[in-house]
Design a protein around this motif. Structure first.
Motif, short mmCIF file in Angstrom:
data_model
loop_
_atom_site.label_atom_id
_atom_site.label_comp_id
_atom_site.label_asym_id
_atom_site.label_seq_id
_atom_site.Cartn_x
_atom_site.Cartn_y
_atom_site.Cartn_z
N ARG A 63 -51.74 -3.41 35.30
CA ARG A 63 -50.53 -3.88 35.97
C ARG A 63 -49.26 -3.37 35.29
N SER A 64 -49.38 -2.65 34.20
CA SER A 64 -48.20 -2.17 33.48
C SER A 64 -47.49 -1.08 34.28
N PRO A 65 -46.16 -1.09 34.30
CA PRO A 65 -45.43 0.00 34.96
C PRO A 65 -45.59 1.34 34.26
N PRO A 70 -36.35 9.77 31.68
CA PRO A 70 -35.46 9.56 32.83
C PRO A 70 -35.51 8.13 33.35
N LYS A 71 -36.67 7.47 33.21
CA LYS A 71 -36.84 6.12 33.73
C LYS A 71 -36.39 5.05 32.75
N ARG A 77 -35.66 -3.71 22.87
CA ARG A 77 -35.76 -5.07 23.37
C ARG A 77 -35.47 -5.13 24.88
N LYS A 78 -34.52 -4.33 25.33
CA LYS A 78 -34.26 -4.25 26.77
C LYS A 78 -35.47 -3.66 27.51
N PHE A 79 -36.05 -2.61 26.91
CA PHE A 79 -37.25 -2.00 27.50
C PHE A 79 -38.39 -3.02 27.57
N TYR A 80 -38.55 -3.77 26.49
CA TYR A 80 -39.62 -4.78 26.43
C TYR A 80 -39.50 -5.79 27.56
#
Length: 450
Positions: free
Chosen positions: A160-162, A173-174, A214-217
């Motif tokens: 289910r991980s993006p 880029p993402k 932390r934002k990515f997490y």
């Protein structure tokens, strides 16, 4: 370098294996003759049977002209006394393993007054690691660089991980200024390029600025809740240090300990923690204590097999975050097949710290080793160097550097600026450079060149 190690136990054996390269002359002092002979047969070292804190034994080992003396016997007092004696005899640097909380609270005083250059507490360092990773339920490990400005985190990619099936060319880029530094896939470690793809089941090592990560997490984490309640089995030193670190966290914490004296000591020392006398490896007892209602389960007994079995049971009970202490690294191979989560190995923590210290004494005219971590099941290293003007990597575009295979220049820290380098970036004197490599024993930045 001439390195003398007192104590051939868990940590001493790891140090013998890691430090016995062609550049080092290793002498091991060990009381147990059979253990000493086994380690000599397994590694390129010599040895002396005896007490590492004995004047005569240290004289026989040649401590007076050694570069580093390391004391890692089971007794704190022996380690401290051995280092004081070694320093007085002329050892250039001394390192002591010290585990008792009473000594740990006074490390600075002991170092300054007694001349012990480095004092390491494996349980305290391991407690810091556990405290960090339980704050982020889907992160398996966290390492820090550049005065905590940069972090390297390990996550497992689920269906289910993006990140599942994401080509690395599409990653930045993402997600922005975050780099995939390494991938561990079915027991193999990959230093990736843009042509690789992230797959389900991969353990991915991501490096970036602490705020950015932390934002990515928050974007990629699963729907697991933050840890609000913790069940710990085992009330030893590691648990003591962990409870100190979590004291202000407002978490609901329960500790199960089978030794009455230890349990009463923890209960008296931590009034906000529920301490239960009982066998934390008994599955029926864990059920009675409501294991399935806790957000995190931490297994810290002194027996690896008990920790593994208890953690497997916690996984069956759908506990969200599981942390397991394992000392024997051979047992870690099991975790690749049973899908366990975060593993803490105290002897590896202390060995990595000592390796960092030893390698920082290498070619200091070129660079300084400021941080060193073994990652990806000990198959790769992440190293931070401070680059000096004499290094051959300076003042050239990175794309012109002929670097070794399976190596990534992952990050540049320039003053307070964080840079994920491109081929056109130039490394400058005083930069802090973080590299990830499958090769070991680099002790200066120029080692990255062919």
């Amino acid at each position: 370098m001439k390195i003398i190690i007192a104590g051939g136990g868990k940590v001493g054996s790891v140090l013998c294996e890691e430090l016995s390269t062609g550049e080092n002359d290793i002498i091991l002092i060990e009381k147990d003759e059979t253990r000493l002979e086994n380690l000599i047969n397994m590694n390129d070292i010599s040895g002396i049977v005896g007490n590492g804190a004995s004047y005569d034994i240290q004289q026989e080992a040649g401590v007076s002209n050694c570069d580093i003396f390391v004391a890692v016997t089971p007794q704190d007092e022996v380690n401290i006394m051995a280092c004081i004696l070694a320093k007085s005899l002329g050892a250039r640097y001394t390192i002591a393993r010290v585990r008792n909380p009473e000594y740990s609270n006074h490390f600075q005083y002991v170092r300054e007054s007694l001349g012990v250059n480095l004092m390491i507490n494996p349980e305290l360092e391991s407690a810091h690691s556990i405290a960090r990773i339980i704050k982020y339920p889907t992160v398996l490990s966290i390492q820090t660089f550049g005065d905590n400005q940069v972090e390297l985190i390990e996550i497992e990619v689920t269906e289910r991980s993006p990140l599942a099936n994401l080509p690395l060319n599409d990653f930045r880029p993402k997600y922005g200024d975050i780099l995939v530094g390494a991938i561990r896939r079915q027991g193999e470690t990959i230093i990736p390029s843009g042509q690789n793809q992230i797959r389900v089941g991969d353990h991915v090592y991501l490096i970036g600025g602490a705020t950015t990560l932390r934002k990515f997490y928050r974007k990629v984490r699963s729907k697991k809740n933050q840890v609000q309640s913790v069940l710990i089995i085992g009330g030893g030193r590691l648990t003591y240090y962990l409870l100190e670190l979590l004291e202000e966290s407002r978490m609901d914490i329960k500790v199960i300990e089978h030794n009455r004296e230890v349990a009463e000591g923890l209960g008296a020392g931590f009034s906000n923690v529920e301490v239960i006398l009982g066998d934390g490896t008994d599955q029926e007892f864990l059920q009675q204590e409501g294991i399935e209602n806790y957000d995190a389960f931490i297994s810290l007994t002194g027996v690896d097999e008990e920790n593994i079995i208890a953690s497997l049971y916690a996984a069956q009970q759908k506990v969200g975050k599981i942390v397991t202490k394992v000392n024997r690294e051979l047992l870690l191979k099991i975790f690749d097949t049973i899908g366990m989560e975060s593993i803490v190995t105290p002897k590896r923590v202390i060995a990595n710290t000592i390796l960092h210290f030893v390698r920082s004494l290498g070619n200091t005219s070129v660079s300084d080793v400021e941080a060193l971590y073994r990652i990806a099941d000990n198959q790769a290293e992440a190293i931070q160097f401070k680059v000096k003007a004499t290094s051959r990597v300076t003042n050239k575009p990175i794309e012109q550097l002929k670097t070794r295979d399976d190596l990534l220049i992952a990050y540049i820290i320039r003053d307070k600026k964080l840079i994920i380098p491109s081929g056109q970036d130039i490394i400058k004197p005083n930069d802090r450079i973080i590299i990830i490599t499958k090769e070991k024993y680099f002790d200066d930045i120029d080692d990255i060149l062919k």
